[in-house]
Motif scaffolding. Structure first.
Motif, short mmCIF file in Angstrom:
data_model
loop_
_atom_site.label_atom_id
_atom_site.label_comp_id
_atom_site.label_asym_id
_atom_site.label_seq_id
_atom_site.Cartn_x
_atom_site.Cartn_y
_atom_site.Cartn_z
N GLY A 69 0.49 -1.06 -0.17
CA GLY A 69 0.27 0.25 0.41
C GLY A 69 0.87 1.42 -0.38
O GLY A 69 0.58 2.08 -0.63
N GLU A 70 2.04 0.60 0.74
CA GLU A 70 2.96 2.00 1.15
C GLU A 70 3.46 2.41 -0.34
O GLU A 70 3.57 3.96 -1.08
CB GLU A 70 3.71 2.46 1.99
CG GLU A 70 3.56 2.29 3.34
CD GLU A 70 4.12 2.25 4.50
OE1 GLU A 70 5.48 1.61 4.07
OE2 GLU A 70 4.05 1.90 5.85
N MET A 71 3.65 1.32 -1.13
CA MET A 71 4.62 1.78 -2.54
C MET A 71 3.61 2.16 -3.37
O MET A 71 3.94 2.96 -4.69
CB MET A 71 4.99 0.49 -3.39
CG MET A 71 6.05 -0.28 -2.39
SD MET A 71 6.79 -2.37 -3.14
CE MET A 71 6.93 -1.79 -4.59
N GLU A 72 2.08 1.97 -3.61
CA GLU A 72 1.31 2.69 -4.84
C GLU A 72 0.85 3.83 -4.70
O GLU A 72 0.59 5.00 -5.19
CB GLU A 72 -0.25 1.57 -3.66
CG GLU A 72 0.00 -0.18 -4.66
CD GLU A 72 -1.40 -0.67 -4.30
OE1 GLU A 72 -2.27 -0.17 -3.69
OE2 GLU A 72 -1.32 -1.63 -5.06
N THR A 73 1.05 4.09 -3.38
CA THR A 73 1.05 6.07 -2.52
C THR A 73 2.31 6.19 -3.42
O THR A 73 1.79 7.41 -3.48
CB THR A 73 1.23 6.05 -1.74
OG1 THR A 73 1.49 5.37 -1.13
CG2 THR A 73 -0.44 5.17 -1.02
N LYS A 74 2.67 5.88 -3.67
CA LYS A 74 4.53 6.54 -4.11
C LYS A 74 5.12 6.56 -5.35
O LYS A 74 5.83 6.93 -5.71
CB LYS A 74 5.76 5.89 -3.47
CG LYS A 74 5.63 6.32 -1.92
CD LYS A 74 6.68 6.10 -1.39
CE LYS A 74 7.25 6.71 -0.24
NZ LYS A 74 8.58 6.60 0.83
N ILE A 75 3.92 5.79 -5.99
CA ILE A 75 4.03 5.83 -7.79
C ILE A 75 3.50 7.02 -8.50
O ILE A 75 1.73 7.42 -8.22
CB ILE A 75 3.25 4.10 -7.74
CG1 ILE A 75 3.84 3.43 -7.78
CG2 ILE A 75 2.99 4.72 -9.70
CD1 ILE A 75 3.38 2.13 -7.94
N GLY A 283 11.23 9.81 -2.97
CA GLY A 283 11.48 8.40 -2.91
C GLY A 283 10.41 7.67 -4.36
O GLY A 283 10.02 6.38 -3.87
N TYR A 284 9.50 8.60 -4.54
CA TYR A 284 9.01 8.69 -5.32
C TYR A 284 9.18 7.61 -6.97
O TYR A 284 10.02 8.45 -7.37
CB TYR A 284 8.08 9.69 -5.78
CG TYR A 284 6.63 10.57 -4.87
CD1 TYR A 284 5.45 9.79 -5.00
CD2 TYR A 284 7.57 11.15 -3.95
CE1 TYR A 284 4.66 11.26 -4.37
CE2 TYR A 284 6.22 11.88 -3.17
CZ TYR A 284 5.15 11.66 -2.83
OH TYR A 284 4.20 11.82 -2.35
N ILE A 285 8.04 6.52 -7.45
CA ILE A 285 7.97 6.14 -7.83
C ILE A 285 7.43 6.63 -9.51
O ILE A 285 6.41 7.07 -9.59
CB ILE A 285 8.03 4.58 -8.07
CG1 ILE A 285 8.66 4.05 -6.72
CG2 ILE A 285 7.85 3.30 -9.61
CD1 ILE A 285 8.10 2.42 -6.46
N ILE A 286 8.35 7.13 -10.57
CA ILE A 286 8.16 8.04 -11.20
C ILE A 286 7.70 7.14 -12.39
O ILE A 286 8.69 6.58 -12.95
CB ILE A 286 8.76 9.25 -12.23
CG1 ILE A 286 9.26 9.81 -10.51
CG2 ILE A 286 8.23 10.01 -13.46
CD1 ILE A 286 10.16 10.98 -10.61
N GLN A 287 6.26 7.03 -12.82
CA GLN A 287 5.50 6.22 -13.92
C GLN A 287 5.62 7.25 -15.07
O GLN A 287 4.70 8.29 -14.63
CB GLN A 287 4.73 5.49 -13.99
CG GLN A 287 4.26 4.62 -14.40
CD GLN A 287 3.06 4.15 -13.99
OE1 GLN A 287 2.03 4.39 -12.87
NE2 GLN A 287 1.90 2.75 -15.38
N LEU A 288 6.24 6.56 -16.09
CA LEU A 288 6.32 7.36 -17.66
C LEU A 288 5.48 6.43 -18.77
O LEU A 288 6.72 5.25 -18.74
CB LEU A 288 7.46 7.84 -18.18
CG LEU A 288 7.79 8.81 -16.78
CD1 LEU A 288 9.43 9.22 -17.32
CD2 LEU A 288 7.39 10.10 -16.67
N ASP A 289 4.06 7.02 -19.24
CA ASP A 289 3.72 6.52 -20.44
C ASP A 289 4.09 6.49 -21.75
O ASP A 289 4.67 7.66 -21.99
CB ASP A 289 2.06 6.59 -20.30
CG ASP A 289 1.48 6.35 -19.34
OD1 ASP A 289 1.51 5.91 -18.08
OD2 ASP A 289 0.58 7.46 -19.01
#
Length: 289
Positions: A69-75, A283-289
């Protein structure tokens, strides 16, 4: 002492010995799972394990779920936001009017494909429709911000001798590139032969002026179109908008208007880079399309 009493005392002493040495079997947990109905054995076992943990920690399964859950909030994906960099608050229609962006050229030099962007004509001078300009400028700034956020290469291009120093300074201040001199044909399409090395091409070209000094369309626009490089162009009423990916109708001659364009593009590039750095530090995981 009878034999029966002696035997019972031996059993008691033996149990105390086992209890003292830590070898005594404690059937409490076993009894709880055995006396539970068959359909609820798994539930009883999971309950007993968590209830008899001495340190009060949560079960392993729950801890894994909390970590997921913590990882999902940081994406985070900036493309999911309509205006992630707040470009609509950076410039308004009044700002464009004060900078004389609406002033075009004489009606006799009007390009036929610029007619949809012209509001009207006054004293034989074309007036650009700023309502269209502000929306198109927001789109161009937003696209530039996303390119900078993805660590792309941005190239400022201009052939205006008057504004050449300011264009080069703007590109330098925001850590990008500029080309304000004579454009040799094939800079993009024939880059490997011209520079004798594999060259990374820009991710977007910002044309502050789309015409060269003799009022012909800049050669770089055609070169970028051949390689599908996105282009942003400031288009005066005598320019051809057909090959520009993000056209921005506006005055490209007046210094006040050009300084406004440069400031806006510089601000959005700096803001996007700062935003990327801030998210990486958190520490956010940046998701790029």
């Amino acid at each position: 002492m009878t034999a029966k009493m002696a035997a019972s005392m031996k059993v008691v002493l033996f149990r105390k010995f086992l209890q003292f040495s830590g070898r005594l079997w404690k059937p409490k947990l076993w009894r709880k799972s055995v006396t539970t109905p068959i359909g609820a054995v798994s539930h009883a076992r999971s309950f007993s394990v968590s209830s008899y943990m001495s340190d009060g920690a949560v079960p392993k399964q729950e801890s894994l779920q909390s970590k997921e859950g913590e990882m999902e909030t940081k994406i985070i994906n900036p493309s999911d936001h309509e205006d992630y960099f707040g470009v609509k608050e950076m410039v308004s229609l009044k700002d464009l009017f004060d900078a004389k962006v609406h002033l075009g050229h004489k009606a006799g030099s009007r390009h036929q494909y610029m007619v949809p962007y012209i509001f009207g004509s006054r004293l034989n001078c074309d007036i650009i429709d700023l309502e269209q300009t502000v929306e198109l400028l927001h789109d161009a700034l937003n696209f530039t911000g996303h390119i900078a956020f993805r660590k792309g290469i941005i190239l400022f291009v201009s052939r205006s001798y008057q504004m050449l120093p300011e264009v080069e300074k703007t590109a330098f201040d925001c850590g990008e590139y500029s080309h304000c001199r004579f454009w040799q044909g094939g800079v993009f399409a024939n880059a490997t032969i011209q520079f004798n090395a594999i060259t990374r091409l820009p991710d977007v070209c910002i044309f502050i002026n789309t015409l060269n000094p003799i009022l012909d369309t800049h050669i770089g626009i055609a070169d970028a179109g051949k390689l599908n490089i996105p282009t942003i162009g400031i288009l005066d009423t005598n320019c051809d908008p057909r090959l520009i990916t993000y056209p921005v109708p506006g005055n490209d001659d007046t210094p006040s208007a050009v300084r406004l364009y440069l400031r806006l593009f510089k601000d959005v590039i700096m803001k996007a880079k700062a935003k990327r750095k801030e998210l990486e530090e958190k520490g956010y995981i940046i998701q790029l399309d």
